[in-house]
Design a protein around this motif. Sequence first.
Motif, PDB file in Angstrom:
ATOM      1  N   ASN A   1      52.853  64.611  71.024  1.00  6.50           N
ATOM      2  CA  ASN A   1      53.809  64.431  72.120  1.00  6.50           C
ATOM      3  C   ASN A   1      54.098  62.964  72.435  1.00  6.50           C
ATOM      4  OD1 ASN A   1      54.363  67.108  72.451  1.00  6.50           O
ATOM      5  ND2 ASN A   1      52.792  67.447  74.002  1.00  6.50           N
TER       6      ASN A   1
ATOM      7  N   PHE B   1      57.231  75.889  72.148  1.00 11.04           N
ATOM      8  CA  PHE B   1      58.203  76.430  73.084  1.00 11.04           C
ATOM      9  C   PHE B   1      59.642  76.200  72.668  1.00 11.04           C
ATOM     10  CE2 PHE B   1      54.510  75.241  75.823  1.00 11.04           C
ATOM     11  CZ  PHE B   1      54.063  76.530  75.971  1.00 11.04           C
TER      12      PHE B   1
ATOM     13  N   GLU C   1      56.157  61.424  65.038  1.00 11.19           N
ATOM     14  CA  GLU C   1      55.063  61.610  66.002  1.00 11.19           C
ATOM     15  C   GLU C   1      53.906  60.641  65.740  1.00 11.19           C
ATOM     16  OE1 GLU C   1      53.816  65.684  65.660  1.00 11.19           O
ATOM     17  OE2 GLU C   1      55.826  66.463  66.029  1.00 11.19           O
TER      18      GLU C   1
ATOM     19  N   SER D   1      56.173  70.308  62.168  1.00  9.93           N
ATOM     20  CA  SER D   1      57.583  70.055  62.378  1.00  9.93           C
ATOM     21  C   SER D   1      58.415  70.483  61.188  1.00  9.93           C
ATOM     22  CB  SER D   1      57.813  68.573  62.618  1.00  9.93           C
ATOM     23  OG  SER D   1      56.919  68.128  63.592  1.00  9.93           O
TER      24      SER D   1
HETATM   25  P1  ATP Z   1      54.410  71.884  72.181  1.00  9.66           P
HETATM   26  O1  ATP Z   1      54.030  72.757  71.053  1.00  9.66           O
HETATM   27  O2  ATP Z   1      53.753  70.533  72.115  1.00  9.66           O
HETATM   28  O3  ATP Z   1      54.298  72.471  73.524  1.00  9.66           O
HETATM   29  P2  ATP Z   1      57.282  72.080  72.594  1.00  9.66           P
HETATM   30  O4  ATP Z   1      57.687  73.378  72.031  1.00  9.66           O
HETATM   31  O5  ATP Z   1      57.231  71.999  74.085  1.00  9.66           O
HETATM   32  O6  ATP Z   1      55.952  71.542  71.955  1.00  9.66           O
HETATM   33  P3  ATP Z   1      58.321  69.452  72.131  1.00  9.66           P
HETATM   34  O7  ATP Z   1      56.956  68.899  72.023  1.00  9.66           O
HETATM   35  O8  ATP Z   1      59.154  68.978  73.260  1.00  9.66           O
HETATM   36  O9  ATP Z   1      58.325  71.037  72.060  1.00  9.66           O
HETATM   37  O10 ATP Z   1      59.097  69.142  70.781  1.00  9.66           O
HETATM   38  C1  ATP Z   1      58.588  69.613  69.550  1.00  9.66           C
HETATM   39  C2  ATP Z   1      58.709  68.542  68.507  1.00  9.66           C
HETATM   40  O11 ATP Z   1      60.087  68.179  68.367  1.00  9.66           O
HETATM   41  C3  ATP Z   1      58.010  67.244  68.840  1.00  9.66           C
HETATM   42  O12 ATP Z   1      56.641  67.265  68.534  1.00  9.66           O
HETATM   43  C4  ATP Z   1      58.785  66.256  67.994  1.00  9.66           C
HETATM   44  O13 ATP Z   1      58.362  66.270  66.653  1.00  9.66           O
HETATM   45  C5  ATP Z   1      60.204  66.811  68.085  1.00  9.66           C
HETATM   46  N1  ATP Z   1      60.945  66.156  69.168  1.00  9.66           N
HETATM   47  C6  ATP Z   1      60.942  66.502  70.468  1.00  9.66           C
HETATM   48  N2  ATP Z   1      61.692  65.668  71.187  1.00  9.66           N
HETATM   49  C7  ATP Z   1      62.191  64.748  70.331  1.00  9.66           C
HETATM   50  C8  ATP Z   1      63.032  63.585  70.476  1.00  9.66           C
HETATM   51  N3  ATP Z   1      63.506  63.208  71.641  1.00  9.66           N
HETATM   52  N4  ATP Z   1      63.327  62.885  69.360  1.00  9.66           N
HETATM   53  C9  ATP Z   1      62.833  63.257  68.157  1.00  9.66           C
HETATM   54  N5  ATP Z   1      62.034  64.328  67.952  1.00  9.66           N
HETATM   55  C10 ATP Z   1      61.718  65.065  69.023  1.00  9.66           C
END
Ligand code: ATP
Length: 602
Positions: free
Chosen positions: A284, A162, A239, A49
Amino acid sequence: MGQCYGKTIPTSENHGCTTTITVTDGGDRHSQTPPRNGTPSVKNTPSRSSAASSPWPSPYPFGVGDATPAGVSPSPSRSTPRRFFKRPFPPPSPAKHIRSSLRKLGAHGKKPPREGTIPEEAATTVAEGAEPIHNALDKNFGYNKNFGAKFELGKEVGRGHFGHTCYAKARRGELKDIPLAVKIISKAKMTTAISIEDVRREVKILKALSGHKHLVRYYDACEDANNVYIIMELCEGGELLDRILSKGGRYTEEEAKLIVVQILSVVSFCHLQGVVHRDLKPENFLFTSRNEDADMKLIDFGLSDFIKPDERLNDIVGSAYYVAPEVLHRSYSVEADIWSIGVITYILLCGSRPFWARTESGIFRSVLRADPNFEDMPWPSISPHAKDFVKRLLNKDYRKRMTAAQALTHPWLRSESHPIPFDILIYKLVNSYVHATPFKRAALKALSKALTEDELLYLRAQFMLLEPGDDGRVSLDNFRKALAYNATDAMQVSRVPDILHMMSPLAYRKLDFDEFCAAAISTYQLEALENWEQIAFTAFEHFEQEGNRVISVEELARELNVGQTAHYMLRDWMKSDGKLSLLGYTKFLHGLTLRSSNTRQR
Ligand code: ATP
Ligand code: MG
């Protein structure tokens, strides 16, 4: 299309292995390892992150390649968590999305890929099942177009494969004083119709499921020419992964239980709604605040999908360490999420991963073939209930795994303090019971009489959730009301209510608790119990008293829906008196597996 390749190098920092990542661009979320972040797979380094402080800076620095809105700055740096895993946390990727690697390896999920075959260079450019990139892609989602006017963006809080997520504030309206998070997904990375559909589905699922206590609340979705913005509740506590790291890798059983109950509660809800998450991992799950006892919320429905009650999915998605064997075999349903919860629980309890290897293909091989270690420290000091719990989630045969609702009634978690949710499995089992022959029903009734208090506890809870009438019985109407009571919009898409139509024979009869037990037991799950032999023996005694009768091989074959070729085998199931033997009885309960023809092709 993005592809991450891991190369293991020792560093003085962690005295072990870390991963350097080479990234090539592309960006189909469903089929590739997207490169939004250069450190997606590194977990014993500063968090994925913390893009700003990463020793593996993103090749797509914030605001450069992602068409990031002005004013957004990277998230603050975090200190390097100390290494705690007996097996060091990375290489290559705990969070890596795996489908592209399998395809590159040509494994198609049929055979476990060979270790060490992930190439060091080159990338695939077209996703399996996806049409080639062309300019005619419609990237209009129909979301609000006035994101900038409605919301003010703050710093980055997190980043995944993503999207990246930022703090945000509503400029006016009812959200004005609520701390918000905005997940920003770049349209430039949506290069196929499938990847566009994935984003549409992520929003749809989040919106439909929003409202559960342990699921991040959805507020809005916006778009502009460059990005889609998903506006949701801000989870300020970080997380679950970071908490695991800061605790040095091990939770006490009591601490772990608090976490696992929350995970099971939200996952059972998703499954009842007909949604499979497909990416359950500690990254997640977010805490609402820094408080020790803060609630946890499930996020990231980017890989989730709707699933009909009898459907099997075949696309290989997820994160390597958490992926279930049947996903690699390309035929899976909601039980794949349960496996991932097993992996998380194992990590919580002992601080190591159950399936580990230096390469992604090695991890897959371990998932498919290896048994997790329950011998080394600290396992001897962990309670037998906890061990049994993890083992019943990490059963390689998905039919033998507990469901999320069942897991909540397992002796390890059993307590008055958490509610037992409805289990969609009950609907499936009762449906097949009402369509079963009288002989099969008699066999199941005998089995239900051999159940121990542990199994009965779960069945009693499910029966009570159906709110039996004054006569102590339930009818189709009870099943209908219970489903309606729990329904969200997701259920309409996943067609879970269809199951009620199939249960229509129940319209003309009612089940008392004894018959409900016969209808709602899964032979497969019972076979996984340590005392299965004893249960089967007792059940057979009941069957001999009531149910076992002379049956011809031909009739038995018809019962099992098998042809003449099986007759030879079925003769071995008979006693000299022409009735089923104990062996025959257990085989009959188990049934003969016919290949599923209901796998959704993508
Ligand atoms: P992945 O690599 O797991 O597929 P992704 O690109 O789909 O991830 P998310 O998992 O939705 O993205 O979000 C990435 C990161 O952003 C999370 O692991 C978390 O640290 C942060 N994050 C996401 N949503 C929130 C939220 N509602 N509040 C705070 N932090 C958040
Ligand atoms: Mg994520």
